[in-house]
Design an enzyme around this catalytic site. Structure first.
Site, mmCIF file in Angstrom:
data_model
loop_
_atom_site.group_PDB
_atom_site.id
_atom_site.type_symbol
_atom_site.label_atom_id
_atom_site.label_comp_id
_atom_site.label_asym_id
_atom_site.label_seq_id
_atom_site.Cartn_x
_atom_site.Cartn_y
_atom_site.Cartn_z
ATOM 1 N N CYS A 209 0.939 -1.187 0.013
ATOM 2 C CA CYS A 209 -0.202 -0.051 0.127
ATOM 3 C C CYS A 209 0.916 1.178 -0.190
ATOM 4 C CB CYS A 209 -0.912 -0.029 1.085
ATOM 5 S SG CYS A 209 -2.521 0.991 1.175
ATOM 6 N N HIS A 210 0.634 2.236 1.103
ATOM 7 C CA HIS A 210 1.469 3.394 1.011
ATOM 8 C C HIS A 210 2.853 3.328 1.586
ATOM 9 C CE1 HIS A 210 -2.541 5.159 0.927
ATOM 10 N NE2 HIS A 210 -1.877 6.035 0.414
ATOM 11 N N GLU B 9 -6.862 6.563 -3.941
ATOM 12 C CA GLU B 9 -6.523 7.591 -3.370
ATOM 13 C C GLU B 9 -7.899 8.629 -3.518
ATOM 14 O OE1 GLU B 9 -4.904 8.372 -0.335
ATOM 15 O OE2 GLU B 9 -2.938 7.927 -1.441
#
Length: 229
Positions: A135-136, A166
């Protein structure tokens, strides 16, 4: 008896979600699910953060996954380790066969410019370790340069939380930049799936997962690569 495989999990110290007034941090299933897979495989898991010490959990993730047994088991046992994370200077990177960047929106704020952890990643990767992120967490690869000066993601097939995800979360404006866009700018071959679908990309010794549902499959891929080595 062979020494245990060690995994260095990188988590964020950042707790504020941009200018939204909301809290963030590391995202519970993106730490708990890989941790569960690694421990069941017999791996040892340690935690590092840019500042060391307490690493905050995204409170929304605790609420969203209150019925998830793996997450709840982690909160009762493994989560204690997140109160006493190592600083980068305390890490002997030669001990680790895997470096794993956990997700959450927090990493977007304190990992892109953290050269201490980036340098640990370069050393690990160039010594033959697997570099992974979900993910991030993939933002942790943004500052990582190899000895030849190239970005670690240049020419590699990777994924992360996508621009579309996002936008779906209505957090595009809260982010310092869009991660998918940045990875493409660095020369990565970015592969995104539909919103919140499982997507794990393996590119040599770089393994990345797109989102929370990809966390366990990403960790399982790492275990299979370690065992095949």
């Amino acid at each position: 008896m062979a020494a245990k495989i060690r995994v260095l999990t990188v988590v964020t110290n950042h707790a504020d979600l941009g200018n939204t007034g909301k809290k963030t941090g590391w995202y519970l299933p993106e730490v708990a699910h890989p941790y569960d897979v690694f421990v069941k495989a017999g791996f040892e898991v340690d935690f590092v953060s840019p500042q060391g010490g307490q690493a905050p959990m995204d409170p929304g993730s605790a609420e969203a996954f209150k019925d998830d047994p793996v997450c709840q088991a982690f909160l009762k046992s493994g989560a204690e380790k997140l109160k006493t994370t190592m600083t980068p200077s305390q890490v002997d990177i030669s001990k680790y066969k895997v470096i794993f960047y956990a997700g959450g929106h927090g990493p977007m704020f304190d990992l892109p410019n953290n050269m201490e952890i980036a340098n640990l990643c370069t050393k690990a990767y160039e010594a033959g370790a697997i570099v992974s992120a979900v993910c991030h967490g993939t933002v942790g690869l943004v500052p990582v340069k190899l000895s030849n000066g190239d970005s670690i993601v240049k020419g590699q097939t990777v994924t992360s939380f996508t621009n579309a995800e996002e936008e779906f979360m209505k957090l595009t404006e809260a982010m310092p930049f869009l991660l998918e866009t940045k990875l493409r700018e660095l020369g990565a071959n970015f592969v995104g799936a539909a919103n919140f679908q499982v997507n794990v990309q393996t590119s040599g010794r770089i393994v990345t997962g797109q989102n929370p549902p990809s966390a366990s499959p990403m960790a399982e891929k790492i275990v299979s690569l370690v065992k095949a080595a």
